[in-house]
Design an enzyme around this catalytic site. Structure first.
Site, PDB file in Angstrom:
ATOM      1  N   GLU A 272       0.882  -1.163   0.000  1.00  0.00           N
ATOM      2  CA  GLU A 272       0.000   0.000   0.000  1.00  0.00           C
ATOM      3  C   GLU A 272       0.913   1.203   0.000  1.00  0.00           C
ATOM      4  O   GLU A 272       1.721   1.369   0.904  1.00  0.00           O
ATOM      5  CB  GLU A 272      -0.895  -0.043   1.244  1.00  0.00           C
ATOM      6  CG  GLU A 272      -2.036   0.945   1.174  1.00  0.00           C
ATOM      7  CD  GLU A 272      -2.181   1.706   2.457  1.00  0.00           C
ATOM      8  OE1 GLU A 272      -2.423   1.110   3.507  1.00  0.00           O
ATOM      9  OE2 GLU A 272      -2.021   2.945   2.397  1.00  0.00           O
ATOM     10  N   CYS A 308      -2.895   7.703   5.234  1.00  0.00           N
ATOM     11  CA  CYS A 308      -2.904   7.249   3.843  1.00  0.00           C
ATOM     12  C   CYS A 308      -4.099   7.806   3.087  1.00  0.00           C
ATOM     13  O   CYS A 308      -4.084   7.911   1.873  1.00  0.00           O
ATOM     14  CB  CYS A 308      -2.987   5.722   3.772  1.00  0.00           C
ATOM     15  SG  CYS A 308      -2.063   4.870   5.024  1.00  0.00           S
TER      16      CYS A 308
END
Lengths: 538, 538
Positions: A272, A308
């Site tokens: 990720e 994120c």
């Protein structure tokens, strides 16, 4: 097993195969980003050869660990959660000093981390992820008899996990990658992030204690400290490692992808990496612009913008209502004070990113907060540009990790579609609209099919920061949001990343794995002849 | 649309975006491998730029195609099956001339191909692959309210599929990759195998006719002819292509993997490549050695040994019973006659492979059939060695595509385990044992955990050739059997390869995709709060 890293004179080591292993590649100390001061505790670093001890132990443990019962696996994850919780106070104190994150945020993250372990304990026990499919023999089928075929999913093998700097708990030692891999039956070799070594040590000790308490092989979990790149590459090259979990930068993730693809046996990498999480404000949403501006500023500045899913792009209509909205943002942002970032390096990188952004032609600053006290606490900032500048300037699609956002003023719905088509893959995309307004709804309906191809999670209203860990969440998305858009790193579906299907043809029942036996001893939900048969659970 | 390739004077072209597209990169003719004679029909080849027309059309078609209803998708696949079936006679005649495969085998393969399309029609209509998960909002949850989260899986986008030479129907134009990708909602650009261009043309026309009949966008399916490597690389590099299906050689598959990984947006490659499908004969199985030898010879020589699951390794106990078994194989194999291989190139490569094998130290020929009449019909052959030679000679793990098998004599169960540990990834592994014999069962029980890590399908008794297309089959396995051991290229689970999950947070129902709406208009089985709720089907 060592004691906890609050004893300031102790030196701490990697936890490999159930014991402390002193590294021979030097040592590090934690840095308090609020002061740039070094902690007194030392953490020794493993060299590449020492890392092999962890992967060997993991391989050794795999055979036994993958075949324990769902109840045993569930008990282990539950025990790990309890032991982490029991060290909660010490974890929070250590993490505060190492990351600059405030107490309340870390308390929330700790709760999320232990709840996540308990969620995967339930997943492991339920066993839906085993994906059992059974087609009993049909000896009389024409033109050919059908064999007895039974399919189940199997753990891939030892997994290397790399934790994130920005979630020292929920995406770190006992984070979602670790929890889902352990739930799947994969031993984990966890590479500690050098930004929070003490936090990692306490959590690592808790997991190791749970391994020992539950009588599992000690190679099920190892925590290794090392120079990030060298040890990381060594882990991913190691033939015993069968998959990789990573949360971090795009450059870090793509380097691991390349190494994994170049192995003589390539392995999957779930990285990720990078997302700028566009927010689309449709015209009628501006009727509540004050509230919207406040929500935006909170989402942008929370955790110093180091999430994120923090909003990096804000699409705002051209015209007076949009101007007023940007003015409200400017007003509200000016009242904020920067909070401490995770590391001096991350702060420096964010400052460089903002400087680059500020100098790009067609980009202007429209809002700015105040710097925080202490070190590494830059002011939040918002810049503005238009759609055509955005589309013609590749640098504007790069993530700046921290509280910097780019407002993009758009003229009409067509420009919005064009901008979406030009986006890279994202973790999230958010629409703000007036659900009663037919124009807004029509624009949203037109945008959605484009957004679906770009993002893993689509929101109407609210803000992408704050990820609900459950059964329906997707925290993933097309490259470069992740290395593999077919998966999620948060939520129960994350377990699927560590599994592969195996079919058994005409095995006598005594040789069949428990999962596929006619008697269904594990009370699994299974597909028989293509139809689900629900488990009769207690 | 062109007419069918039985008109010998006609030149045929790629089928792109619903029309014939004459290629500008030269042309090919089919070669009859039984005579090495060229067919009279020409097939023009596209250059790289022309291939772009197919990917553009696929991208264009994707938006509409991915959103049609399950019933529409099912009707399309069913129509394609019917149209292929209607051209059955012509397909079989053409395929026989192009591949050297016998009529009966091709009739079976045609039935498998249309049944496979109908199976995926059912999969598409049922919609289990959509993986819907719903967690309704919990506004009163503490400490934070839970948002409404709804997850479903979405088609990845246009897919490039490369067909195999050895299954001109079931792993070719309308094979499992095409059927599963179309069922998932992905348009397909199919690169025809140059070994059976005429067969490809007829099947491609049938699919295009079904596309037109069902009123779907013409870019949903294109068939392209081209120089294999160039056009293949161009397709995989094309940014509009979002995933790749491939069946063929290890070198071909790994070349595509490298290209896909080097893209600015890497994409998944599902390549089924190479497997030597070990057979383990345990001591007591030799009590029925005559029957075993006969089954082995049939499995080895069927389709000239050109099946992905053909046995390439046969583990036989040392000692007199094993000697007698090998003698029976030798006896039975000597009565066989080689059949025509698919192409002169494949036959040449098989001959080279056998020559290399025969010259390796410690390897001896133990059985041989007779050459077939006509061209390209080599004799089946069996060689023998021992475990230590096998483990120390990497070349012995390489697939020889064709009817060549290596017998490996083993001394005891420990040697067997050692040999399994030294294997690369396989599509299948087969055990022959006496289920009443405790020693055999104990050896099998000890081997199974090792085999599970090496193969996608494990058999007890029977032979790996013959793959049952259904819900529980796995036709996959760890690298190099496939590029991605997490998947299967045969059976209903194959559809999962072309999907990615997307979550929708707090969308008003009017903006939600049909799959996740509260009213469940598509009658899907869904997970609500983590529990399956079965569809109420008609």
């Amino acid at each position: 097993m060592s004691t906890a890293p609050t004893d300031q004179d102790t030196t701490y080591h990697s936890l490999v195969d159930g014991a402390a292993l002193a590294g021979t590649a030097g040592s590090i100390r934690a840095v308090n980003p609020a002061t740039n001061g070094e902690g007194e505790t030392e953490f020794t670093l493993l060299d590449d050869d020492q890392v092999t001890k962890a992967t060997e132990a993991a391989e050794q443990a795999f055979a036994a660990y993958r075949t324990i019962t769902p109840q045993q696996r569930s008990a282990f994850l539950t025990a790990a959660a309890a032991k982490i919780e029991a060290s909660g106070e010490q974890i929070i104190t250590t993490a505060m000093a190492e990351t600059g994150l405030p107490q309340q945020r870390l308390q929330g993250e700790l709760a999320r981390t232990v709840n996540q372990l308990r969620l995967f304990a339930k997943v492991a026990e339920t066993g839906d992820h085993l994906g059992v499919r059974i087609e009993p023999a049909l000896p009389d089928r024409k033109p050919l008899p059908r064999p007895d075929l039974r399919q189940r999913k199997l753990a891939l093998g030892p997994v290397a996990v790399f934790g994130a700097s920005n979630f020292p708990l929920a995406f770190s030692v006992a984070g979602g990658d670790t929890a889902s891999a352990l739930a799947a039956g994969c031993p984990v070799v966890f590479k500690a992030h050098n930004a929070h070594p003490g936090t990692s040590q306490i959590v690592g000790q808790a997991i190791c204690a749970a391994v020992a308490e539950q009588g599992l092989p000690s190679g099920v979990f190892s925590l290794v400290y090392g120079h990030g790149k060298e040890v990381g590459q060594a882990l991913v090259r190691d033939p015993r490692i069968k998959a990789v979990g990573f949360t971090g930068s795009r450059s870090g993730g793509t380097a691991l992808m390349e190494t994994a693809a170049a192995r003589s046996e390539p392995i999957p990498v779930y990285a990720e990496m990078s997302s700028i999480n566009p927010i689309f404000v449709l015209p009628s949403a501006l009727e509540k612009s004050e509230e919207l501006a406040s929500g935006f500023v909170t989402s942008l500045t929370g955790s110093a913008g180091q999430l994120c899913t923090a909003p990096g792009l804000l699409f705002v209509p051209e015209g007076p209502a949009g101007d007023a909205f940007v003015e409200q943002i400017s007003q509200q942002l000016s009242e904020t004070t920067g909070s401490t970032m995770l590391t001096p390096g991350i702060c420096a990188s964010r400052k460089r990113g903002e400087e680059t952004l500020a100098e790009l032609p067609g980009v202007a600053q429209v809002a700015r907060g105040a710097e925080g006290s202490g070190e590494n606490a830059p002011a939040a900032a918002v810049y503005s540009t238009d759609v055509s500048t955005f589309l013609s300037t590749a640098a504007l699609s790069e993530e700046i990790f921290g509280s910097v956002c780019l407002v993009i003023r758009y003229a009409n719905a067509a420009e919005l579609t064009e901008a979406v088509t030009g986006l890279e893959g994202q973790l999230t995309a958010t629409l703000h609209l007036d659900e009663e307004n037919a124009d807004d709804v029509a624009v949203a309906r037109n945008l959605l099919p484009h957004l679906e191809l770009k993002a893993g999670r689509i929101l109407v209203g609210g803000w992408p920061t704050g990820v609900d860990v459950g059964d329906a969440i997707v925290h993933g998305g097309p490259f470069p949001a992740t290395s593999d858009g077919r998966s999620t790193s948060v939520g129960t579906l994350a377990i699927d990343r560590w599994l592969r299907p195996v079919a058994y043809q005409n095995l006598p029942e005594a040789l069949q794995p428990q999962e596929v036996r006619e008697s269904n001893p594990w009370h699994l939900t299974r597909r028989i002849n293509g139809e689900y048969q629900l488990a009769s659970r207690k």
